[in-house]
Scaffold this motif. Sequence first.
Motif, PDB file in Angstrom:
ATOM      1  N   VAL A 336       0.852  -1.312   0.516  1.00 41.33           N
ATOM      2  CA  VAL A 336      -0.024  -0.025  -0.224  1.00 41.33           C
ATOM      3  C   VAL A 336       0.638   0.750  -0.120  1.00 41.33           C
ATOM      4  O   VAL A 336       1.493   1.100   0.725  1.00 41.33           O
ATOM      5  N   SER A 337       0.680   2.094  -0.491  1.00 39.89           N
ATOM      6  CA  SER A 337       1.539   3.342  -1.141  1.00 39.89           C
ATOM      7  C   SER A 337       1.670   3.842   0.302  1.00 39.89           C
ATOM      8  O   SER A 337      -0.280   4.245   0.855  1.00 39.89           O
ATOM      9  N   PRO A 338       2.221   4.713   0.828  1.00 34.15           N
ATOM     10  CA  PRO A 338       2.192   5.372   2.094  1.00 34.15           C
ATOM     11  C   PRO A 338       1.379   6.842   1.817  1.00 34.15           C
ATOM     12  O   PRO A 338       1.026   7.037   2.954  1.00 34.15           O
ATOM     13  N   GLN A 339       1.314   7.399   0.783  1.00 30.01           N
ATOM     14  CA  GLN A 339       0.464   8.265   0.625  1.00 30.01           C
ATOM     15  C   GLN A 339      -0.714   8.146   0.713  1.00 30.01           C
ATOM     16  O   GLN A 339      -1.896   9.166   1.050  1.00 30.01           O
ATOM     17  N   GLN A 340      -1.777   6.815   0.998  1.00 25.67           N
ATOM     18  CA  GLN A 340      -3.226   6.265   1.973  1.00 25.67           C
ATOM     19  C   GLN A 340      -2.750   5.666   2.655  1.00 25.67           C
ATOM     20  O   GLN A 340      -4.648   5.203   3.074  1.00 25.67           O
ATOM     21  N   ILE A 341      -2.037   6.052   3.571  1.00 21.01           N
ATOM     22  CA  ILE A 341      -2.002   5.367   5.363  1.00 21.01           C
ATOM     23  C   ILE A 341      -2.033   6.707   6.079  1.00 21.01           C
ATOM     24  O   ILE A 341      -1.178   7.251   6.002  1.00 21.01           O
ATOM     25  N   ARG A 342      -3.086   6.779   6.993  1.00 19.95           N
ATOM     26  CA  ARG A 342      -3.222   8.147   8.159  1.00 19.95           C
ATOM     27  C   ARG A 342      -1.840   7.342   9.367  1.00 19.95           C
ATOM     28  O   ARG A 342      -2.845   6.145   9.435  1.00 19.95           O
ATOM     29  N   VAL A 343      -1.502   8.127   9.791  1.00 26.27           N
ATOM     30  CA  VAL A 343      -0.820   7.704  10.993  1.00 26.27           C
ATOM     31  C   VAL A 343      -1.216   8.708  11.992  1.00 26.27           C
ATOM     32  O   VAL A 343      -0.883   9.686  11.856  1.00 26.27           O
ATOM     33  N   GLN A 344      -1.702   8.518  12.823  1.00 28.65           N
ATOM     34  CA  GLN A 344      -0.650   8.861  14.237  1.00 28.65           C
ATOM     35  C   GLN A 344       0.359   8.554  15.452  1.00 28.65           C
ATOM     36  O   GLN A 344       0.413   7.185  15.142  1.00 28.65           O
ATOM     37  N   VAL A 345       1.132   9.534  15.743  1.00 34.15           N
ATOM     38  CA  VAL A 345       2.286   8.801  16.255  1.00 34.15           C
ATOM     39  C   VAL A 345       2.412   9.373  17.639  1.00 34.15           C
ATOM     40  O   VAL A 345       1.679  10.645  18.218  1.00 34.15           O
ATOM     41  N   GLU A 346       2.367   8.640  18.143  1.00 35.65           N
ATOM     42  CA  GLU A 346       2.444   8.396  20.258  1.00 35.65           C
ATOM     43  C   GLU A 346       4.099   8.928  21.252  1.00 35.65           C
ATOM     44  O   GLU A 346       4.811   7.470  20.577  1.00 35.65           O
ATOM     45  N   ASN A 347       4.505   8.691  20.632  1.00 35.51           N
ATOM     46  CA  ASN A 347       6.062   8.900  21.720  1.00 35.51           C
ATOM     47  C   ASN A 347       5.521   8.440  23.221  1.00 35.51           C
ATOM     48  O   ASN A 347       5.290   8.126  24.488  1.00 35.51           O
ATOM     49  N   ALA A 348       5.880   6.920  23.414  1.00 35.89           N
ATOM     50  CA  ALA A 348       5.715   5.508  24.459  1.00 35.89           C
ATOM     51  C   ALA A 348       7.265   5.722  24.999  1.00 35.89           C
ATOM     52  O   ALA A 348       7.440   4.881  25.754  1.00 35.89           O
ATOM     53  N   THR A 349       7.938   6.428  25.147  1.00 39.42           N
ATOM     54  CA  THR A 349       9.200   6.413  25.729  1.00 39.42           C
ATOM     55  C   THR A 349       9.121   7.770  26.763  1.00 39.42           C
ATOM     56  O   THR A 349       8.346   8.714  26.921  1.00 39.42           O
ATOM     57  N   MET A 350       9.741   8.184  27.752  1.00 36.80           N
ATOM     58  CA  MET A 350      10.062   9.658  28.055  1.00 36.80           C
ATOM     59  C   MET A 350      10.899   9.984  27.894  1.00 36.80           C
ATOM     60  O   MET A 350      11.708  11.374  28.566  1.00 36.80           O
ATOM     61  N   THR A 351      12.137  10.056  27.319  1.00 38.94           N
ATOM     62  CA  THR A 351      12.608  10.469  26.056  1.00 38.94           C
ATOM     63  C   THR A 351      11.696  11.783  24.847  1.00 38.94           C
ATOM     64  O   THR A 351      11.307  11.840  23.904  1.00 38.94           O
ATOM     65  N   PRO A 352      12.177  13.493  25.675  1.00 42.34           N
ATOM     66  CA  PRO A 352      11.295  13.862  25.224  1.00 42.34           C
ATOM     67  C   PRO A 352      11.871  13.799  23.398  1.00 42.34           C
ATOM     68  O   PRO A 352      12.847  13.586  22.681  1.00 42.34           O
ATOM     69  N   GLY A 353      10.745  14.563  22.573  1.00 42.85           N
ATOM     70  CA  GLY A 353      11.203  14.262  21.326  1.00 42.85           C
ATOM     71  C   GLY A 353      10.534  13.256  20.585  1.00 42.85           C
ATOM     72  O   GLY A 353      11.304  13.077  18.452  1.00 42.85           O
ATOM     73  N   VAL A 354      10.917  11.814  20.817  1.00 43.93           N
ATOM     74  CA  VAL A 354      10.977  11.249  20.340  1.00 43.93           C
ATOM     75  C   VAL A 354       9.333  11.241  18.702  1.00 43.93           C
ATOM     76  O   VAL A 354       9.988   9.813  18.170  1.00 43.93           O
ATOM     77  N   GLY A 355       8.654  11.208  19.680  1.00 43.51           N
ATOM     78  CA  GLY A 355       7.341  11.212  18.668  1.00 43.51           C
ATOM     79  C   GLY A 355       7.383  12.177  17.824  1.00 43.51           C
ATOM     80  O   GLY A 355       6.544  11.962  16.038  1.00 43.51           O
ATOM     81  N   ARG A 356       8.159  13.361  18.275  1.00 42.99           N
ATOM     82  CA  ARG A 356       8.013  14.884  16.940  1.00 42.99           C
ATOM     83  C   ARG A 356       9.345  14.407  16.396  1.00 42.99           C
ATOM     84  O   ARG A 356       8.699  13.785  14.311  1.00 42.99           O
ATOM     85  N   LYS A 357       9.902  13.243  16.433  1.00 40.82           N
ATOM     86  CA  LYS A 357      10.672  12.635  15.309  1.00 40.82           C
ATOM     87  C   LYS A 357      10.323  11.172  14.327  1.00 40.82           C
ATOM     88  O   LYS A 357      10.713  11.726  13.277  1.00 40.82           O
TER      89      LYS A 357
END
Length: 453
Positions: A336-357
């Motif tokens: 499946v093309s990435p352009q067709q896939i919707r994604v919500q990212v969650e940071n599951a660690t205590m390290t700040p910025g992992v979710g944003r990266k």
Amino acid sequence: MRVATTFSVTVLAAAGIGHALVTGLDSGIDRIDPFKDMKNRPAAGHGMNVLLVGTDGRDKISDAERRKYRLGGAPCHCTDTIMIVHISDDHERASVVSLPRDSYAMMPPHTDQNSGDRHHAHPVKINAAYAEGGPQLTVRTVENMTHVKIDHYLEVDFTSFMKTVDVLGGVEVCTARPLKDSYTGLDLSVGTHQLDGGEALQYVRARHTDGAGDLGRMQRQQRFLASLIAKTTSSGVLLNPVRFRNVARTLLSSVRADKGFGTDEMVELARAMRGFTPSSSEFTTVPIGNISYPVKGIGSTVKWDPKKSEKLFRALREDQPLASHRARKKAVVVGVSPQQIRVQVENATMTPGVGRKADTALKRTGFRTTGAPVNAADRHAQHTVVLYDPRWDRSAKSLATALPGSQLKAVKGQGAVLKVLAGADYKGVRAVRAEDAYQGEFGAVTGDQVVCP
């Protein structure tokens, strides 16, 4: 395919092997005149336009091969494949446009080659032009529909196609999903496969692997032609004069071509296209307006989108590129093309910025992220997990492929948006692409984007 033959001669000329070697090779070609007495033709544009036609002729195929590759039916003596191949004026680009064989067409007035009856202009499926009037009526019909002047005509049948592939030692194809067609006998698992002539014929003929029908088949034909070009331009046999002559003799003796495309023309074209590679080629299908346009007495036809198709053919006439030509990034093929896939990212660690990266990296790869990562309820996850609704399992597998080492977890009722819980093992995103990740205004791809990674 004769297009591949032309590219083979190109490589030969680039290697310094010229006219002396290829002279006489075309003596076995069945020469025809598809332009005889044609009037009111489109004005010539820039570059060269070749009408590449594949027919269902199978006279020279053995009984054993007919049974093995499911070729037992009587041929309809019509065109199975129709492509316009445009060679740019600077000889640095080849644009291949597929025309669906069931395209709605208005056939011009003509004399039926079978009955001798004179017919007025009437609607048909485009592949009927060959059955009623052979190469000449096919050229006239295509020119009337596209307003693109055809300079040369090349025709291959089932037999010549199989011989072409076999003499090159087979061609590599890859698929991100299983391909099985009970009508042709095609049965390919996920991965990369080396196809011989008969297997390659099954691959390009199959219409029942999914719901895409003839359009899906044309996409496979385009991918196969890109792989055939890659094999032809990179194979060491083309740099060996003696071996090349044997290969070229086999290829050229099994095609039909117009009288004007001889050795001199091929060598001249070859010398100008010294640097030709798969990335120099681009592939698309004429834009479709109605995939099932009913016509009384004919049935369901494919109606082109008038505005988009006119724009496409104007680009050919004006010698403009159809795809974005840029260096290909190495990427894993997914279903499946990435352009067709919707994604919500969650940071599951205590390290700040992992979710944003992770969100930024996924978006850069093509995934439709929310752009607003949040913190997960559990911030002590050791592993990255993709949460998905089972109805979107193929999308989940594609997303997980982009996250090396990630785990999949089904969540019934989650919906279309997939969730990525970025854990302590998150190391980055792997580039992925779909087999048919079309781009640009005309939905075209370059050859290096559709061959196996």
